[in-house]
Motif scaffolding. Sequence first.
Motif, PDB file in Angstrom:
ATOM      1  N   GLY B  63       0.800  -1.227   0.000  1.00 41.75           N
ATOM      2  CA  GLY B  63       0.000   0.000   0.000  1.00 41.75           C
ATOM      3  C   GLY B  63       0.829   1.271   0.000  1.00 41.75           C
ATOM      4  N   MET B  65       0.417   3.788  -2.543  1.00 42.00           N
ATOM      5  CA  MET B  65       0.443   4.497  -3.828  1.00 42.00           C
ATOM      6  C   MET B  65      -0.946   4.888  -4.326  1.00 42.00           C
ATOM      7  SD  MET B  65       3.465   3.292  -6.206  1.00 42.00           S
ATOM      8  CE  MET B  65       5.083   2.803  -5.644  1.00 42.00           C
ATOM      9  N   SER B  66      -1.927   3.989  -4.153  1.00 40.46           N
ATOM     10  CA  SER B  66      -3.248   4.268  -4.700  1.00 40.46           C
ATOM     11  C   SER B  66      -4.293   3.496  -3.916  1.00 40.46           C
ATOM     12  CB  SER B  66      -3.309   3.873  -6.179  1.00 40.46           C
ATOM     13  OG  SER B  66      -3.037   2.497  -6.300  1.00 40.46           O
ATOM     14  N   VAL B  67      -5.566   3.689  -4.262  1.00 41.73           N
ATOM     15  CA  VAL B  67      -6.668   3.014  -3.548  1.00 41.73           C
ATOM     16  C   VAL B  67      -7.482   2.150  -4.500  1.00 41.73           C
ATOM     17  CG1 VAL B  67      -6.920   4.710  -1.703  1.00 41.73           C
ATOM     18  CG2 VAL B  67      -8.115   5.055  -3.889  1.00 41.73           C
ATOM     19  N   GLY B  68      -8.269   1.231  -3.910  1.00 36.07           N
ATOM     20  CA  GLY B  68      -9.216   0.420  -4.686  1.00 36.07           C
ATOM     21  C   GLY B  68      -8.554  -0.530  -5.658  1.00 36.07           C
ATOM     22  N   GLY B  69      -7.360  -1.036  -5.281  1.00 38.88           N
ATOM     23  CA  GLY B  69      -6.593  -1.884  -6.188  1.00 38.88           C
ATOM     24  C   GLY B  69      -7.164  -3.291  -6.341  1.00 38.88           C
ATOM     25  N   GLY B  70      -7.860  -3.779  -5.328  1.00 33.22           N
ATOM     26  CA  GLY B  70      -8.397  -5.138  -5.393  1.00 33.22           C
ATOM     27  C   GLY B  70      -7.377  -6.172  -4.983  1.00 33.22           C
ATOM     28  N   GLY B  71      -7.858  -7.381  -4.672  1.00 38.26           N
ATOM     29  CA  GLY B  71      -6.979  -8.430  -4.166  1.00 38.26           C
ATOM     30  C   GLY B  71      -6.744  -9.520  -5.174  1.00 38.26           C
TER      31      GLY B  71
END
Lengths: 379, 75
Positions: B63, B65-71
């Motif tokens: 984590g 760098m960005s949000v909402g990346g998914g798994g």
Amino acid sequence: MKTGSILAAAMALPGMLPSAHAQVTVPNATLIQFKYLYYRDYQDSGNRITVKSPALYLLAPISESWVFEIGAVYDSITGASPYYHTVLSGASGEGVEDKRAAGDITVTKYFGRTAISARAAYSTEDDYKSVAGGLTLRHATPDQNTTFTLGGGYSSDQISPADGPAFTRTKTTVDGIVGISQVLSKNDTAQVNLYYAQQRGYLTDPYKALYGVDQRPDKRDQMAALIRWNHYFEGLKASLRTSYRFYHDDWEINAHTGTVEWAQELPYGFTLTPSVRYTSQSAAFFYYDPVYDAALGPPFPPGYVNNPNGFYTSDQRLSAFGGITPGIKVAKSFVGGWSVDAKAEYYEQRADWRVGGDGSPGLQDFKAQLYQVGVSKKF
Amino acid sequence: MKRFASVFTCAGALALSVALVGCSTVQPWQKGNLAKSEMSFDHDPLQTRFEEHTYFSKEGASGGMSVGGGGCGCN
């Protein structure tokens, strides 16, 4: 007055002005990028996972205020994964084989110096599905020297193990980011991001739970602080990119990660970029060393009989170690917006390489090689 | 939570100091070097994705760098 008139003239020709990357401006070119990754990892006990991944990325400004981005990747995964600690599944004759397809789309709308991006992502494997989305707001000051970022995201994942009794479990992640990018001088730009994530649901590794012992808390709160600083050396024609990230979570993992990259411009459109990354982490509070219960034997930790519902993991990723990745990249750009690149990296984790404390004993060193080749076109 | 609060306070102070240092204004026509692709924080989007994904699946930390990346099932 003279300076003012030059400024006014320059402002009248926005297309003539360079656009620094910390700014909030509509990209003026379409970018298509294709890359292929070959990844393999291994330990003394044998080869582990091999991944082959072709990937595509498109960034397209479709009007003066709308930009689309699309990403797609396909992973072919083969090999062996540890049952517990560094004991491999492949050693018992059964390997792992999986495919993963993932795609994402981001739409950005620009309102002058403000941009709002909406992102949706989907990823599917035989035993795992993830649906995610996020909203990010960016706003620049009138001089475009400072950019503020605020974002929030959500991910809903579904786990259905391919081995053992059939079941489906879910986990959700809510995350947020706040950041600031700052032009510090004509050769310096920096960024600070603060990141926070809450994971809830099934966070256990189902295969390690089946073949080993793995029971994790059903919540995990994570935070990270990331600082990046890029400096351009005019005389040397080189860009120095640095970053440092501090990470902390309520599983008691603390990690420090730093990167340094030196992008050296060379004649004939070549760029040579040596890089190094270093990371060091402490272990999760429920990680147990490879010392097993005297009566039960491996994979059971000492005292397991008295507390079979406690939290346990033998996952090396949650142990204490240090990791180093040296790498080298060569890129060449051609007239007409084409460019090609190739990058090779070697990655190794060792307990001894942890700083600020001991690493977890009794594990084999973990090694990996990464190779990337890419081609891109701007127009 | 106390730990989180103190870390955020320190990082916030750092962010503020970076902003204050940045008060020396760089003019638009002085940004030629900063406009170079290699000076961007995201100079190679697919490379960033590959490497983030690799470390996400091989380390305990992620984590920033960005949000909402998914798994993915890799972790």
